[in-house]
Design an enzyme around this catalytic site. Structure first.
Site: not given
Ligand SMILES: N[C@](CCCC[B-](O)(O)O)(CCN1CCC(O)CC1)C(=O)O
Ligand SMILES: [Mn+2]
Ligand SMILES: [Mn+2]
Ligand SMILES: [Mn+2]
Length: 301
Positions: A98, A121, A123, A125, A138, A225, A227, A270
């Protein structure tokens, strides 16, 4: 009416191999002929070849991973999508992770600065370089598009073309603490799974469009997304989160947005065909193709 398929085999915005194979699986599942059967003239010039830069030339910035690669790839995607949208073609971007939406939405907004963005989504993002806990880009495209957080020189090509009032989320259920603060501080409208449960998807889509497109007269960029869907519906994706949209809720969003006649760009992101078993991969790819057909006018009756 012409749809331009922009195949983006890219995985640099996240750590799991395989999401770069999403586009090829979607096309090999017959997407192009499926869209042609709906009456679309489909342009597909092959999947975009993204040059790889060696990782030793691309050390992390803070904890941001592959920053120069992501910046370069998304900048080229912005140009490609921008060209198609400018020609009045419906830009259909197949991800890939993403982070690509930094490019696709920049492309749309460079032609239609008044366009609104519907972000579907689990999330948000919207992490900034200060708030991200993973350094996976992403999880950050929206913050760059809004111009939030400290400037990262390597991403200076991204202009803050997106205004908070022109963005709306549907399907949120895994938002980091820092992101919750950013959503609140920027007064960004979000319909989480709680609102989907409370109002039903029909009202949610109506309220979402009422917020960003009250007179139904603005171009729409839908960034989907997979997901956002429940993992039982779309299992082969990198960051699955339980309690997601049903198959029908996902399709209703795409159908309802197509019905507005305002869609100018659509991202399907994704899909990772390296995750879960073969049946799950086939299921996820099939759902991706089905969502795209619904976004491009397929109806049940
Ligand atoms: N907010 C997350 C996931 C992003 C997902 C991107 B997508 O494009 O797929 O929507 C999650 C970060 N988070 C950090 C703490 C952990 O315990 C769980 C995940 C991050 O990595 O920033
Ligand atoms: Mn996303
Ligand atoms: Mn997502
Ligand atoms: Mn092209």
């Amino acid at each position: 009416k012409t749809a331009a398929i922009v195949g983006c085999p890219f995985s640099g915005g996240q750590p799991k191999p395989g999401v770069d194979k999403g586009p090829i699986h979607l096309v090999e599942a017959g997407l192009i002929s499926q869209l042609e059967s709906l009456g679309w003239n489909v342009k597909f010039e092959g999947h975009h070849q993204f040059e790889d830069i060696k990782t030793n030339d691309d050390p992390p910035i803070g904890i941001l991973k592959n920053p120069r690669l992501v910046s370069r790839v998304t900048e080229s995607v912005a140009r490609v999508v921008g060209e198609h949208v400018k020609k009045g073609e419906l830009a259909v971007t197949l991800g890939g992770d993403h982070s690509l939406a930094m490019g696709t939405i920049s492309g749309t907004l460079s032609t239609h600065p008044e366009a609104c963005v519907v972000w579907v989504d689990a999330h948000a993002d919207i992490n900034t370089i200060e708030s991200t806990e993973s350094g996976n880009i992403h999880g950050m495209p929206v913050s760059f598009l809004l111009g939030l957080g400290n400037k990262v020189p390597e991403f200076s090509w991204v202009k803050p073309l997106l205004k908070p009032e022109n963005l709306v989320y549907i399907g949120l259920r895994d938002v980091d603490a820092g992101e919750k603060a950013l959503l609140r501080d920027n007064k960004i409208k979000a319909f989480s799974m709680h609102e989907v449960d409370r109002y039903g998807i029909g009202r949610v889509v109506e309220m979402a469009l009422d917020h960003v497109n009250p007179n139904r007269d603005r171009p729409i960029h839908l960034s989907f997304d997979v997901d956002a869907l429940d993992p039982t519906v779309a299992p082969s994706t990198g960051t699955p989160v339980r309690g997601g949209l049903t198959f029908r809720e996902g399709h209703f969003i795409c159908e309802a947005i197509y019905e507005t006649g305002l869609l100018v760009a659509l991202d399907l992101m994704e899909v990772n065909p390296s995750l879960e078993d073969e049946a799950s991969v086939k299921q996820t790819v099939a759902v991706g193709c089905s969502l795209l057909r619904s976004g491009l006018g397929e109806t049940l009756l």
